[in-house]
Design a protein around this motif. Structure first.
Motif, short mmCIF file in Angstrom:
data_model
loop_
_atom_site.label_atom_id
_atom_site.label_comp_id
_atom_site.label_asym_id
_atom_site.label_seq_id
_atom_site.Cartn_x
_atom_site.Cartn_y
_atom_site.Cartn_z
N ASP A 122 0.85 -1.20 0.00
CA ASP A 122 0.00 0.00 0.00
C ASP A 122 0.88 1.24 0.00
N LEU A 123 0.67 2.10 -0.98
CA LEU A 123 1.31 3.42 -0.96
C LEU A 123 0.29 4.41 -0.42
N TRP A 124 0.79 5.40 0.33
CA TRP A 124 -0.11 6.35 0.99
C TRP A 124 0.09 7.77 0.48
N CYS A 125 -1.01 8.52 0.51
CA CYS A 125 -0.90 9.95 0.24
C CYS A 125 -1.61 10.71 1.36
N PHE A 126 -1.45 12.04 1.33
CA PHE A 126 -2.01 12.88 2.40
C PHE A 126 -2.96 13.90 1.85
N GLY A 127 -4.22 13.79 2.21
CA GLY A 127 -5.22 14.77 1.80
C GLY A 127 -5.41 15.78 2.91
N PHE A 128 -4.46 16.70 3.05
CA PHE A 128 -4.56 17.75 4.07
C PHE A 128 -4.92 19.08 3.41
N SER A 129 -3.99 19.60 2.55
CA SER A 129 -4.15 20.94 1.98
C SER A 129 -5.36 21.02 1.05
#
Ligand SMILES: Cc1cc2nc3c(=O)[nH]c(=O)nc-3n(C[C@H](O)[C@H](O)[C@H](O)COP(=O)(O)OP(=O)(O)OC[C@H]3O[C@@H](n4cnc5c(N)ncnc54)[C@H](O)[C@@H]3O)c2cc1C
Length: 318
Positions: A122-129
């Motif tokens: 699993d590769l992860w990303c960040f949905g913050f901005s």
């Protein structure tokens, strides 16, 4: 860690790298590979590292790490750079998503996500901005409405690194519409294959597209994928961002940039660029820039070692 144990750690890692670093995954070769092939091969490299416990070394042993302290982390970065080890494609998962999952997650979440982060399954990303919530992250507007056993998520994120390859997203959204600031935010772990998610790459002037816009249109996220408390996402975001600026990051950025600079200077010498006064000035600027960057990294590292927390200089590094 005692000096002897640290030497043994270095020896083990060095000999493992000598036997295992693939000769054909250097930065220039990988940059020329078709995107999907590049990701596939880097995932395979990370799996090999994970099988020998050479990724996520700061993680607890119980979850596949080595409980590594600061001295081992420094050795790790030095040896990986020395061996010319390929990039670790799942760095965002290992360095930023994993630690808060281990700190705030339920046992089921830890068992489900941690091993697959290490192996790059699993590769992860960040949905913050968001378009209107960058530096002022607490003003984010992506909404998650709890409807029984799932959240319905609607909104937009931006600058999402690796969003186009990620399997999972650590998503910050507003779960309490009554509170406008940090208090009404929750952290959801979102399967990127969920219906209603669209990812649009943002092409940079270099031609690459590392970042993305992400759109969420009534995306269903099971309630069990809430990380930590409902409305308790802010402290998780803070923890995640602190990890982003940890020791491995600070030291490796410094080494990587110096390696790239030295490579550039070798090329310039080889091609006689020094005879051109303007080029000479540009090269001097590059040289000084990397030296100053190195000093900023040292300052951040010094603060990390003394206080356990990075200071604001860490943001300059990013
Ligand atoms: C390499 C990279 C990768 C990233 N990857 C991700 C990712 O994966 N996921 C993600 O969610 N985000 C990501 N981001 C976004 C990043 O974390 C920040 O949220 C974003 O860069 C800052 O928001 P903005 O670009 O909207 O700038 P703004 O918030 O609009 O700021 C623009 C400028 O104004 C200044 N400024 C803002 N507010 C004030 C103020 N009150 N007083 C004085 N000056 C101010 C800022 O310092 C900045 O110089 C990434 C950014 C970079 C550079």
């Amino acid at each position: 860690m005692a000096e002897q144990a640290l030497d043994a750690f270095r020896r083990d890692l060095r000999s493992w790298l000598e036997e295992n670093v693939p000769g054909d995954l250097g930065p220039e070769r990988t940059a020329r590979l078709p995107e999907d092939e590049r990701i596939r091969r880097l995932r395979a490299w990370q799996r090999r590292l994970a099988e020998a416990r050479w990724v996520g070394i700061t993680w607890p042993r119980e979850y596949g790490g080595r409980d590594a302290g600061i001295p081992e982390q420094l050795v790790y970065v030095e040896e990986m750079a020395r061996a010319g080890a390929p990039e670790i494609i799942g760095n965002l998962g290992i360095g930023i998503a994993g630690p808060p999952i281990l700190a705030y997650g339920s046992e089921a979440q830890k068992r489900r996500f941690a091993p697959r982060i290490l192996t790059a399954d699993d590769l992860w990303c960040f949905g913050f901005s968001e378009p209107g919530a960058g530096s002022d992250l607490a003003s984010l507007r992506t909404q998650a409405v709890l409807r029984g056993d799932y959240f319905e998520v609607t909104g937009q994120k931006v600058w999402t690194t690796l969003g186009h390859h990620a399997d999972w997203c650590m998503l910050l959204c507003r779960t309490d519409p009554e509170t406008r600031r940090a208090k009404g935010i929750s952290c959801l772990l979102v399967d990127m294959k969920s219906p209603g998610i669209s990812v649009r790459p943002l092409r940079q002037m270099t031609g690459e597209a590392e970042f993305n816009e992400m759109f969420f249109d009534a995306v269903r996220v099971p309630r069990e994928n809430l990380l930590g408390e409902l409305h308790g996402g802010w402290q998780i975001a803070v923890a995640a961002l602190q990890n982003e600026r940890g020791i491995l990051y600070v030291v490796s950025m410094q080494i990587l940039l110096k390696q790239a600079r030295d490579h550039l200077l070798d090329l310039a010498r080889e091609r006689g660029a020094g005879r051109d006064a303007l080029l000479r000035q540009d090269l001097a600027r590059v040289y000084l820039g990397t030296e100053i960057f190195g000093l900023t990294c040292q300052r951040t590292l010094d603060k990390l070692l003394r206080m356990g927390m990075p200071g604001p200089e860490a943001s300059i590094i990013k």
